[in-house]
Each structure stands twice: as structure tokens, then as C-alpha cells.
Design a protein around this motif. Structure first.
Motif, PDB file in Angstrom:
ATOM      1  N   MET A 162       7.609 -35.755  10.992  1.00 35.58           N
ATOM      2  CA  MET A 162       6.974 -34.463  10.762  1.00 35.58           C
ATOM      3  C   MET A 162       7.122 -33.965   9.323  1.00 35.58           C
ATOM      4  O   MET A 162       6.463 -33.011   8.919  1.00 35.58           O
ATOM      5  CB  MET A 162       7.544 -33.410  11.716  1.00 35.58           C
ATOM      6  N   GLY A 163       8.023 -34.587   8.550  1.00 35.63           N
ATOM      7  CA  GLY A 163       8.264 -34.125   7.186  1.00 35.63           C
ATOM      8  C   GLY A 163       9.052 -32.840   7.137  1.00 35.63           C
ATOM      9  O   GLY A 163       8.858 -32.017   6.237  1.00 35.63           O
ATOM     10  N   ILE A 164       9.955 -32.649   8.086  1.00 33.65           N
ATOM     11  CA  ILE A 164      10.737 -31.416   8.170  1.00 33.65           C
ATOM     12  C   ILE A 164      12.219 -31.725   7.985  1.00 33.65           C
ATOM     13  O   ILE A 164      12.638 -32.872   8.025  1.00 33.65           O
ATOM     14  CB  ILE A 164      10.515 -30.699   9.516  1.00 33.65           C
ATOM     15  N   GLY A 165      13.002 -30.671   7.789  1.00 36.35           N
ATOM     16  CA  GLY A 165      14.403 -30.848   7.465  1.00 36.35           C
ATOM     17  C   GLY A 165      15.333 -30.999   8.638  1.00 36.35           C
ATOM     18  O   GLY A 165      16.533 -31.133   8.454  1.00 36.35           O
ATOM     19  N   GLY A 166      14.850 -30.933   9.847  1.00 38.42           N
ATOM     20  CA  GLY A 166      15.718 -31.085  10.998  1.00 38.42           C
ATOM     21  C   GLY A 166      15.995 -29.798  11.738  1.00 38.42           C
ATOM     22  O   GLY A 166      16.393 -29.818  12.903  1.00 38.42           O
ATOM     23  N   GLY A 167      15.803 -28.661  11.089  1.00 38.78           N
ATOM     24  CA  GLY A 167      16.072 -27.389  11.743  1.00 38.78           C
ATOM     25  C   GLY A 167      15.094 -27.066  12.853  1.00 38.78           C
ATOM     26  O   GLY A 167      15.459 -26.423  13.840  1.00 38.78           O
ATOM     27  N   THR A 168      13.870 -27.518  12.714  1.00 40.45           N
ATOM     28  CA  THR A 168      12.853 -27.202  13.708  1.00 40.45           C
ATOM     29  C   THR A 168      13.223 -27.711  15.092  1.00 40.45           C
ATOM     30  O   THR A 168      13.022 -27.031  16.093  1.00 40.45           O
ATOM     31  CB  THR A 168      11.495 -27.798  13.287  1.00 40.45           C
ATOM     32  N   VAL A 169      13.771 -28.906  15.154  1.00 42.38           N
ATOM     33  CA  VAL A 169      14.244 -29.434  16.434  1.00 42.38           C
ATOM     34  C   VAL A 169      15.750 -29.256  16.585  1.00 42.38           C
ATOM     35  O   VAL A 169      16.263 -29.133  17.696  1.00 42.38           O
ATOM     36  CB  VAL A 169      13.858 -30.920  16.599  1.00 42.38           C
ATOM     37  N   GLY A 170      16.464 -29.219  15.453  1.00 40.75           N
ATOM     38  CA  GLY A 170      17.909 -29.115  15.512  1.00 40.75           C
ATOM     39  C   GLY A 170      18.412 -27.764  15.986  1.00 40.75           C
ATOM     40  O   GLY A 170      19.361 -27.683  16.772  1.00 40.75           O
ATOM     41  N   ALA A 190      21.959 -28.314   7.085  1.00 40.99           N
ATOM     42  CA  ALA A 190      22.479 -29.514   6.419  1.00 40.99           C
ATOM     43  C   ALA A 190      21.802 -30.790   6.893  1.00 40.99           C
ATOM     44  O   ALA A 190      21.915 -31.827   6.235  1.00 40.99           O
ATOM     45  CB  ALA A 190      23.994 -29.614   6.642  1.00 40.99           C
ATOM     46  N   PHE A 191      21.112 -30.744   8.030  1.00 41.47           N
ATOM     47  CA  PHE A 191      20.407 -31.935   8.510  1.00 41.47           C
ATOM     48  C   PHE A 191      19.380 -32.411   7.485  1.00 41.47           C
ATOM     49  O   PHE A 191      19.101 -33.603   7.377  1.00 41.47           O
ATOM     50  CB  PHE A 191      19.676 -31.636   9.824  1.00 41.47           C
ATOM     51  N   GLY A 192      18.790 -31.446   6.763  1.00 44.85           N
ATOM     52  CA  GLY A 192      17.741 -31.793   5.812  1.00 44.85           C
ATOM     53  C   GLY A 192      18.185 -32.776   4.752  1.00 44.85           C
ATOM     54  O   GLY A 192      17.397 -33.608   4.287  1.00 44.85           O
ATOM     55  N   ILE A 193      19.442 -32.688   4.342  1.00 43.28           N
ATOM     56  CA  ILE A 193      19.958 -33.600   3.320  1.00 43.28           C
ATOM     57  C   ILE A 193      19.986 -35.029   3.860  1.00 43.28           C
ATOM     58  O   ILE A 193      19.579 -35.978   3.182  1.00 43.28           O
ATOM     59  CB  ILE A 193      21.367 -33.164   2.885  1.00 43.28           C
ATOM     60  N   ILE A 194      20.464 -35.162   5.092  1.00 45.30           N
ATOM     61  CA  ILE A 194      20.571 -36.488   5.718  1.00 45.30           C
ATOM     62  C   ILE A 194      19.198 -37.095   5.946  1.00 45.30           C
ATOM     63  O   ILE A 194      18.995 -38.307   5.820  1.00 45.30           O
ATOM     64  CB  ILE A 194      21.326 -36.381   7.053  1.00 45.30           C
ATOM     65  N   ILE A 195      18.228 -36.249   6.286  1.00 43.88           N
ATOM     66  CA  ILE A 195      16.892 -36.715   6.642  1.00 43.88           C
ATOM     67  C   ILE A 195      16.033 -37.002   5.419  1.00 43.88           C
ATOM     68  O   ILE A 195      15.386 -38.052   5.312  1.00 43.88           O
ATOM     69  CB  ILE A 195      16.194 -35.671   7.541  1.00 43.88           C
ATOM     70  N   ALA A 196      16.013 -36.075   4.476  1.00 41.76           N
ATOM     71  CA  ALA A 196      15.010 -36.123   3.412  1.00 41.76           C
ATOM     72  C   ALA A 196      15.226 -37.230   2.394  1.00 41.76           C
ATOM     73  O   ALA A 196      14.254 -37.795   1.880  1.00 41.76           O
ATOM     74  CB  ALA A 196      14.951 -34.760   2.704  1.00 41.76           C
ATOM     75  N   VAL A 197      16.472 -37.549   2.068  1.00 42.81           N
ATOM     76  CA  VAL A 197      16.718 -38.539   1.014  1.00 42.81           C
ATOM     77  C   VAL A 197      16.157 -39.921   1.377  1.00 42.81           C
ATOM     78  O   VAL A 197      15.331 -40.481   0.644  1.00 42.81           O
ATOM     79  CB  VAL A 197      18.222 -38.609   0.673  1.00 42.81           C
ATOM     80  N   PRO A 198      16.554 -40.538   2.501  1.00 42.22           N
ATOM     81  CA  PRO A 198      16.003 -41.862   2.825  1.00 42.22           C
ATOM     82  C   PRO A 198      14.521 -41.827   3.174  1.00 42.22           C
ATOM     83  O   PRO A 198      13.778 -42.762   2.841  1.00 42.22           O
ATOM     84  CB  PRO A 198      16.841 -42.315   4.026  1.00 42.22           C
ATOM     85  N   ALA A 199      14.071 -40.741   3.843  1.00 38.70           N
ATOM     86  CA  ALA A 199      12.663 -40.666   4.229  1.00 38.70           C
ATOM     87  C   ALA A 199      11.760 -40.549   3.008  1.00 38.70           C
ATOM     88  O   ALA A 199      10.679 -41.152   2.956  1.00 38.70           O
ATOM     89  CB  ALA A 199      12.437 -39.486   5.170  1.00 38.70           C
ATOM     90  N   THR A 200      12.190 -39.790   2.011  1.00 28.47           N
ATOM     91  CA  THR A 200      11.408 -39.670   0.778  1.00 28.47           C
ATOM     92  C   THR A 200      11.266 -41.015   0.096  1.00 28.47           C
ATOM     93  O   THR A 200      10.176 -41.391  -0.366  1.00 28.47           O
ATOM     94  CB  THR A 200      12.080 -38.668  -0.183  1.00 28.47           C
TER      95      THR A 200
END
Length: 273
Positions: A162-170, A190-200
Motif C-alpha cells: 500500500m505504500g504506507i508506514g504501518g500505522g494504518t493496519v498497525g 516506528a513501524f514506518g522505519i522498518i517498512i519503508a527502507v527496504p521497500a523503497t
């Protein structure tokens, strides 16, 4: 797409998107992606971006902007002492594994399929947040073992797609498993940090050299968008954090649901069109 007026219009749209997404990142712990993706998806067609790359460009650019915004938002929440650090550490490996799967799926699927995933998940979350009270719980504690890793993997997979930071489902998941609303928002930030770096990194690699992408793009990440959305988001994120600690939890939950409902309508309309 190299016309100065075209670039000025795109720049203005990116800056405004950043202000809105930054405020909501701090307020809801959503990393801003839930705003950035639908806004960019609706804006890009007006600038002549080919339909084949619109959704992936929106998702990739959103993921890149989430990195610094999530760092700032998470630091602010951590300083206020509401983040569950132990739970965050235990979920991090499974979230990261889910991100890998979600990135591969997002790159492989067509743009309209990604739009459908975005709309369906956002609709489910909005319904949950709108229909449950601030004190509603599925259970009073977060499950351990395999269920915990499964939940973390789900958060990472869906968020990367979805291109989101994790808060929407988290946020709703943490809240359903006993976390107070403010703690859920703080931890999910803080989920966004874990998600966004590798996905980007994955979206940059997948879109590398695509001739349909607009100028100043690094794969499916538009650098003009990142350069303007990021500072605007970082400027506005503290406003959202301040609001999050001054608004009643039930109202915060309802505002989250309302915004997601608007997002679903936007994406659904584009699919029907």
C-alpha cells in the motif's frame, strides 16, 4: 513534462501533500502514506503520467518520504514515553520479512490490483475504527509465538503493497490486542522505519530505467516529490503529535476512520472509472 509550468504545478501539489501527510503522521501514527498514495494517484494523471506507472510511482514515492517522517514522529512519541519498545522489538523481524514479500507482490501486480488492495484494506480498517469503542479489545494482551510473527508479517506485507508506514493496519491491530490508543499510535509510528527502507530500495530497483516515468525519478521514486514532501511533512509532524496528546482517544479513533473512509471513496471511484 519538462515545461516550467508543469514542474511548478507538480511542486506545489507535492508541498501541500507533505503538509497534510506530516500532520496526520504525527496525529495518527500512519507515516503519511495513507495520504500521499491516494493524493499522488489522483494528481499524477493531471500531469500526463502514463496510467501503467501511476500507482507504482505513487507507492514508491510515498515509501521514500515515510523514512524521515517516521523517524521524527517515532522520536517524538518515544520522548513522551508512550511507545511499547519491547513489543516493537519483538515484531520487527516478522514485519521486515513481510515487507520483502509485499514489495515483490507490489512490483509484480498491475497498478489497478494495487489500487484494489489499498481500497479493501483501508475500508476494513475504517469500519473497525468507526464501529468499535475506544476501549474495545479482542483480547487484553498481544499473542506470543507464531501468532505474533504472523501478525507482524501481515502488517509488513500489506503496508509495503500500500505504500504506507504501518500505522494504518498497525494501530487497530495493536489496539485490538490491548494497547491503549495513544500507545498503539506511538508504537505504530516506528513501524514506518522498518517498512519503508527496504521497500523503497525494492521500488527503486524495479522501476530503474523505465521510460514512462517522469523527470527526476529514481526507479518508481520521484525525487522532486521526495524533496518537497519530506521537509513539509517534517515541519508538520510535530503539530500532529501535539494534537494526538490533546484529543480524546475515541475522537482520535473516529477521525482516523473518517479519513480512511474518504481514501476508500477516492480509490473506489478511480477503479469504477
Amino acid at each position: 513534462m519538462h515545461d516550467p509550468i508543469w514542474l511548478a504545478g507538480l511542486a506545489a501539489a507535492m508541498a501541500l501533500t507533505g503538509l497534510v501527510s506530516g500532520t496526520l503522521a504525527g496525529l495518527l501514527g500512519v507515516g503519511g502514506g495513507i495520504v500521499i498514495v491516494p493524493v499522488l494517484f489522483n494528481v499524477l494523471p493531471f500531469f500526463g503520467i502514463p496510467e501503467a506507472v501511476q500507482m507504482k510511482l505513487a507507492v514508491g514515492t510515498s515509501l521514500a518520504t515515510i523514512i524521515p517522517t517516521s523517524i521524527q514522529s517515532a522520536r517524538k512519541h518515544f520522548a513522551k514515553g508512550t511507545m511499547d519498545v519491547a513489543l516493537l522489538r519483538s515484531l520487527a523481524p516478522s514485519i521486515a520479512a513481510g515487507v520483502t514479500l509485499g514489495t515483490v507482490l507490489a512490483i509484480w501486480l498491475r497498478g489497478d490490483a494495487l489500487t484494489l488492495v489499498f481500497a479493501l484494506v483501508a475500508a476494513a480498517v475504517a469500519a473497525n475504527m468507526a464501529m468499535t469503542s475506544a476501549d474495545w479489545r479482542l483480547r487484553e494482551s498481544f499473542p506470543a509465538g507464531a501468532p505474533r510473527h504472523g501478525i507482524g508479517g501481515f502488517i509488513g506485507t500489506v503496508s509495503a503493497m500500500m505504500g504506507i508506514g504501518g500505522g494504518t493496519v498497525g494501530v487497530p491491530i495493536l489496539s485490538a490486542f490491548g494497547a491503549p490508543m495513544r500507545s498503539a499510535v506511538a508504537t505504530a509510528s516506528a513501524f514506518g522505519i522498518i517498512i519503508a527502507v527496504p521497500a523503497t530500495a525494492g521500488f527503486i530497483y524495479a522501476g530503474w530505467g523505465n521510460p514512462m516515468l517522469p523527470p527526476l525519478s529514481l526507479g518508481y521514486v520521484n525525487l522532486l516529490g521526495v524533496a518537497l514532501i519530506v521537509p513539509a511533512s517534517m515541519l508538520a509532524a510535530p503539530w500532529g503529535v501535539k494534537l494526538a496528546h490533546s484529543i480524546q482517544p475515541l475522537l482520535l479513533k473516529r477521525l482516523f476512520a473518517l479519513f480512511l473512509a474518504v481514501t476508500v471513496l477516492r480509490m473506489g471511484w478511480s477503479l469504477l472509472g
